[in-house]
Design an enzyme around this catalytic site. Structure first.
Site, PDB file in Angstrom:
ATOM      1  N   LYS A  75     -16.083  35.609  36.505  1.00  0.00           N
ATOM      2  CA  LYS A  75     -16.617  34.899  37.676  1.00  0.00           C
ATOM      3  C   LYS A  75     -15.620  33.830  38.117  1.00  0.00           C
ATOM      4  O   LYS A  75     -15.046  33.139  37.268  1.00  0.00           O
ATOM      5  CB  LYS A  75     -17.965  34.272  37.306  1.00  0.00           C
ATOM      6  CG  LYS A  75     -18.718  33.619  38.461  1.00  0.00           C
ATOM      7  CD  LYS A  75     -20.063  33.047  37.998  1.00  0.00           C
ATOM      8  CE  LYS A  75     -20.888  32.506  39.142  1.00  0.00           C
ATOM      9  NZ  LYS A  75     -22.197  31.974  38.674  1.00  0.00           N
ATOM     10  N   SER A 150     -26.174  33.722  41.414  1.00  0.00           N
ATOM     11  CA  SER A 150     -24.885  33.563  42.034  1.00  0.00           C
ATOM     12  C   SER A 150     -23.786  34.455  41.451  1.00  0.00           C
ATOM     13  O   SER A 150     -22.791  34.699  42.116  1.00  0.00           O
ATOM     14  CB  SER A 150     -24.439  32.103  41.919  1.00  0.00           C
ATOM     15  OG  SER A 150     -24.219  31.749  40.561  1.00  0.00           O
ATOM     16  N   SER A 174     -28.790  32.582  37.547  1.00  0.00           N
ATOM     17  CA  SER A 174     -27.614  33.197  38.174  1.00  0.00           C
ATOM     18  C   SER A 174     -26.920  34.285  37.368  1.00  0.00           C
ATOM     19  O   SER A 174     -26.003  34.934  37.870  1.00  0.00           O
ATOM     20  CB  SER A 174     -26.581  32.121  38.534  1.00  0.00           C
ATOM     21  OG  SER A 174     -26.949  31.454  39.714  1.00  0.00           O
TER      22      SER A 174
END
Lengths: 485, 95
Positions: A75, A150, A174
């Site tokens: 990420k 997210s 997330s």
């Protein structure tokens, strides 16, 4: 694409090489990327060089770690030395970190090969990946739908099997929500289990990194690799890291599974979702588990509590983006205060501005006790709810989400988007371990089962998830539209 | 809908973000809906409840006061929008 542990084993048996696997992963990602747009930065040359180095070391008989030669996606919230890191924000569009996050360093010393940095909601604020400052990411199961957020890019690329393993971060859901949306396993470890050093901060009392993987065994391997005390993060816990693979089980005899009364009543209005979760609990019983009803009476206050605490912490953390030391600067000849205001106006997207304003307000003198301190007290009540629940059960099983993945643009109202985290926020506020594991399909779209365990009982949680996964095998039952099963 | 107690222009100034008129208007409407949820907390009696700032029992983490390696200056300045020799450079602060 194979799972991470299958790749590890095949490389160890010399049936394939790190280089061959890495090339295959790079090609798979290149093929799906025009449709998914799961990445913000791809690092193929770096990956090929790393893979060749691992092959050379293996040829010399060296132990290259439990993830030797396994391609991973990171990420874009984890700092990667020398590789652009944006946290999904235009304000960091040109930021190249001078150091790597502990999670990244540990994955690399475990032998993993980073092939790229994944898309996300800006500064991890969002549940759909649509708040990325760069572009949205699509769900490999239906390109008109979001991958969740997210950590949407990580979920999308693992869901399409571009890589078997990614890492994400979870502040209020997330990791778990996108894992549910993309038919993968996503683990939010106990707060303090994994170092936050080099993670770009959103809400520091909630942020936690975790694995997003093709199966539960991969999650166990990755968690063991990244967990542990880190002198660079004073909130990392000095608790021994078990060999989580030893905890993976094939039956649930003697396990008490808590079913949350309030959550069941909240999902009962949706017949398809409700029946999917009832079937999931029945599968746990068939494996030998005993179901017990538990109550989380303050869970309904989760959203209100979270949307005071997280924005308050975000408003403090994001004060550092002022155009002075790194990131984008917009000055236009003004004074230093105009530079701050213009830089932040231009660099932040609407959701980030919304949360900074809300959080600044919650911390304002005169309102601080009524909002922020009160929310922290409700957080205590929520933590006590879980303590009571876990005195009656070993793990909790509950919905990860209230719906299958939704279409892009469907949640343009911010509060509708915030409600996506209804089932995941309470565990985040309590700081306990929780994960999502594939639980079947509603209208052909994946849905995850959430399993939660007391603090530092990730082994117990992964053990239950493994038994459930191996007896149901939902992730292998169907293939996504983009990528392979 | 709940009345929003926020003076958005004032808070935006505290947060050092230049909001457009449209952004302020949109936020006002969105906060009205969100405060419908947030105000639910006022119904709870938390008089005798202590606040949880963080969830694990770790406090006052110390280390020995010894000099360790740190970023070298060139690396620390490498991302700066503007520099002057060994310094970060920003617009004038004092007249």
């Amino acid at each position: 694409m194979l799972t991470g542990h299958e790749i590890r084993d095949r490389i160890a048996r010399r049936e394939t090489s790190a280089l061959e696997i890495t090339k295959r992963s790079i090609d798979a990602v290149a093929a799906s990327e025009p449709e998914l747009r799961a990445y913000l930065t791809l690092t193929p040359e770096y990956a090929l060089a790393r893979a060749a180095e691992i092959d050379a070391r293996l040829a010399r008989g060296e132990d290259c770690g439990p993830l030797a030669g396994v391609p991973v996606a990171i990420k874009d919230l984890f700092c990667t030395q020398g590789v652009r890191t944006t946290s999904g924000s235009k304000i960091l569009a040109n930021f190249v970190p001078p150091y790597s996050a502990t999670v990244v360093a540990k994955l690399e010393s475990a032998g993993a090969v980073m092939i790229g940095k994944t898309n996300m909601d800006e500064f991890a604020m969002g549940s759909s990946c649509e708040n990325s400052g760069f572009h949205p990411t699509r769900n490999p199961w239906d390109l008109s739908r979001v991958p969740g957020g997210s950590s949407g890019g990580s979920a999308s690329t693992v869901g399409a099997r571009g890589v078997p393993i990614a890492v994400g971060t979870d502040t209020g859901g997330s990791i778990r929500e996108p894992a549910s949306f993309c038919n993968i396993v996503g683990v939010k470890p106990t707060y303090g289990r994994v170092s936050r050093y080099g993670m770009i901060a959103f809400a520091s009392s909630l942020d936690q990194a975790g694995p997003m993987t093709a199966d539960v065994r991969d999650a166990a391997i990755v968690l063991e690799a990244i967990a542990g005390l880190d002198p660079m993060d004073s909130t990392s816990a000095d608790v021994p890291v078990p060999h989580y693979e030893d905890a993976l089980r094939d039956d649930l005899r003697g396990v008490k599974v808590g079913i949350v009364r309030e959550f069941e009543s909240s999902i009962s209005g949706d017949a398809a979702m409700s029946s999917l979760y009832k079937e999931a609990y029945a599968a746990l019983v068939r494996l030998g588990a005993e179901l017990v009803e538990v109550s989380l009476p303050h869970a309904k206050y989760g959203l209100a509590t979270y949307y005071l605490i997280a924005p308050a912490e975000c408003s403090s953390n994001l004060a550092r983006y002022d155009g002075a030391r790194y990131g984008v600067r917009v000055s236009d000849g003004g004074d230093v205060y105009q530079m701050f205001e213009r830089t932040r106006a231009a660099g932040f997207g609407p959701e980030v501005k919304r949360r900074i304003i809300l959080g600044t307000y919650a911390l304002c003198s005169g309102y601080y006790d009524a909002y922020y301190v009160r929310a922290q007290k409700v957080r205590t009540l929520m933590k006590q709810d879980f303590d009571t629940a876990f005195s009656a059960c070993d793990v909790i099983a509950c919905p990860a989400v209230s719906c299958p993945p939704f279409e892009l643009g469907a949640k343009s109202d911010p509060v509708a988007m915030y409600l996506m985290d209804y089932f995941t926020i309470p565990m985040s506020l309590a700081g306990i371990a929780a994960m999502s594991v594939p639980a079947g399909y509603v209208d052909g779209l994946p849905v995850g089962l959430q399993i939660a365990a007391p603090a530092f009982e990730e082994g117990r949680m992964l053990g239950v998830a493994h038994a459930y996964e191996q007896s149901t095998r939902f992730a292998w039952a169907r293939a996504p539209k983009v990528g392979a099963a | 809908m709940t009345d929003v107690p926020i003076d958005i222009a004032h808070v935006a100034k505290l947060a050092r973000i230049a909001l457009t008129h449209d952004e302020s208007a949109a936020f006002t409407a969105q906060f009205a809906k969100l405060f419908g949820y947030i105000e639910e907390l006022q119904a709870l009696d938390v008089t005798h409840v202590s606040a949880t700032a963080q969830v694990i029992p770790i406090m006052n983490v110390m280390r020995d006061d010894i000099i360790r390696d740190c970023l070298d200056r060139a690396a620390a300045l490498a991302n700066a929008p503007d520099t002057s020799g060994p310094y970060f450079k920003v617009p004038r602060i004092l007249e």
